[in-house]
Design a protein around this motif. Structure first.
Motif: not given
Length: 294
Positions: A9-18, A150-152, A185-192, A211-216
């Motif tokens: 699941a860890f590797a899949a999460a990273l791949r999903a984040e490209n 980090a976002a993944a 952290r601001t960059r990560i939050a923007d991505r999320l 947060p306004k929208y739910h993180p993926f």
């Protein structure tokens, strides 16, 4: 109790984040679990290597510090080298006050307290290749990779960016990594698609913001057939954008109707074939703008 992701699941999460990955040996079972616990997972910890060509060292360690020294090394070219998984020798003991702040997503203390908590048990450790002398640059592609990994992990756990801390924020013994964690952290939050809720160190605010929208949540989360208000919120958005395949609902339980509705959304975005299979991905999720659900 937050259970650490499986290696798959860890590797899949990273791949999903490209993220560009390179796997080294039996990384998925290479760990220090035999000497201590791994979990509950509470956050992500970032480090710099203080050297170059660090992949081998981080995998094998030293005579006085057995490897692996992290789960992954983030190289200058943005490649993320998977060298271990599970408990790794990266964090050591750190501040109870910092640990409690991370768990609560509140502002970090201005200065870490006494070393009292085993960080190796609770944090995913990433090493970033850099000399750490203030003169060695972090290329843009490398910082983007840091942001992505980090976002993944945060997406997969449903965490916000305040779960990401630096080694230097964990203990007064360390100075890494040598870049602004508030900016990262601001960059990560923007991505999320969220905003940091206050853990910006001594200059941060203690005010939390929803947060306004739910993180993926991550594709693996959906494949585990969750029952969650997030699924309901997603379904309502799919109905609102004209992509409903529901005979009734939507409701909190992930069903075939949710998958069929999401596939309609993917096709509406222009995806075809296996890219429109109904399993949510990071980009289509961000475009859907699912309201935040607690």
């Amino acid at each position: 109790m937050p259970t650490p992701l499986s290696a798959t699941a860890f590797a899949a999460a990273l791949r999903a984040e490209n993220v560009t990955l390179k796997e080294h040996g039996t990384w998925s079972t290479h760990n220090r679990d035999s000497v201590g616990s791994w979990g509950p997972a509470q956050g992500v910890m970032l480090h710099h290597t203080a050297g170059t060509n660090s992949v081998a060292l981080c995998r094998t360690g030293r005579s006085d510090l057995p490897g692996p020294l992290c789960v992954a090394v983030i190289a200058k070219d943005g490649t993320v080298h998977l060298v271990g998984y599970g408990r790794t020798n990266h964090a050591g003991l750190g501040s109870r006050a910092v640990y409690d702040a991370v768990r609560a997503s509140t502002a970090l203390p201005a200065r870490p307290g006494a070393d009292a908590v085993d960080g190796n048990a609770h944090f995913y450790g990433f090493e970033i290749e850099n000399l750490g002398n203030g003169r060695d640059p972090y290329p843009a592609v490398q910082l983007e990779a840091v942001e992505k990994v980090a976002a993944a992990v945060c997406r997969a756990h449903g965490w916000d960016a305040d779960r990401v801390i630096a080694h230097k924020e964990w203990t007064t013994r360390k100075i890494d990594p040598s870049f602004s964690m508030a900016a990262m952290r601001t960059r990560i939050a923007d991505r999320l698609g969220t905003k940091p809720t206050g853990s910006t160190g001594s200059t941060g605010s203690t005010t939390s913001a929803t947060p306004k929208y739910h993180p993926f949540p991550g594709t693996p989360w959906f494949k585990n057939t969750p029952r969650s208000p997030v699924v309901t919120a997603m379904g309502k958005r799919l109905v609102a954008v004209g992509c409903s395949a529901y005979a009734s609902g939507p409701g909190p339980q992930w069903t075939a109707a949710d998958k069929a509705s999401y596939a309609k959304w993917q096709r509406k975005l222009g995806y075809t074939g296996s890219a429109a299979d109904g399993w949510p991905g990071a980009k289509s999720w961000a475009a859907l703008k699912v309201p935040y659900s607690s």
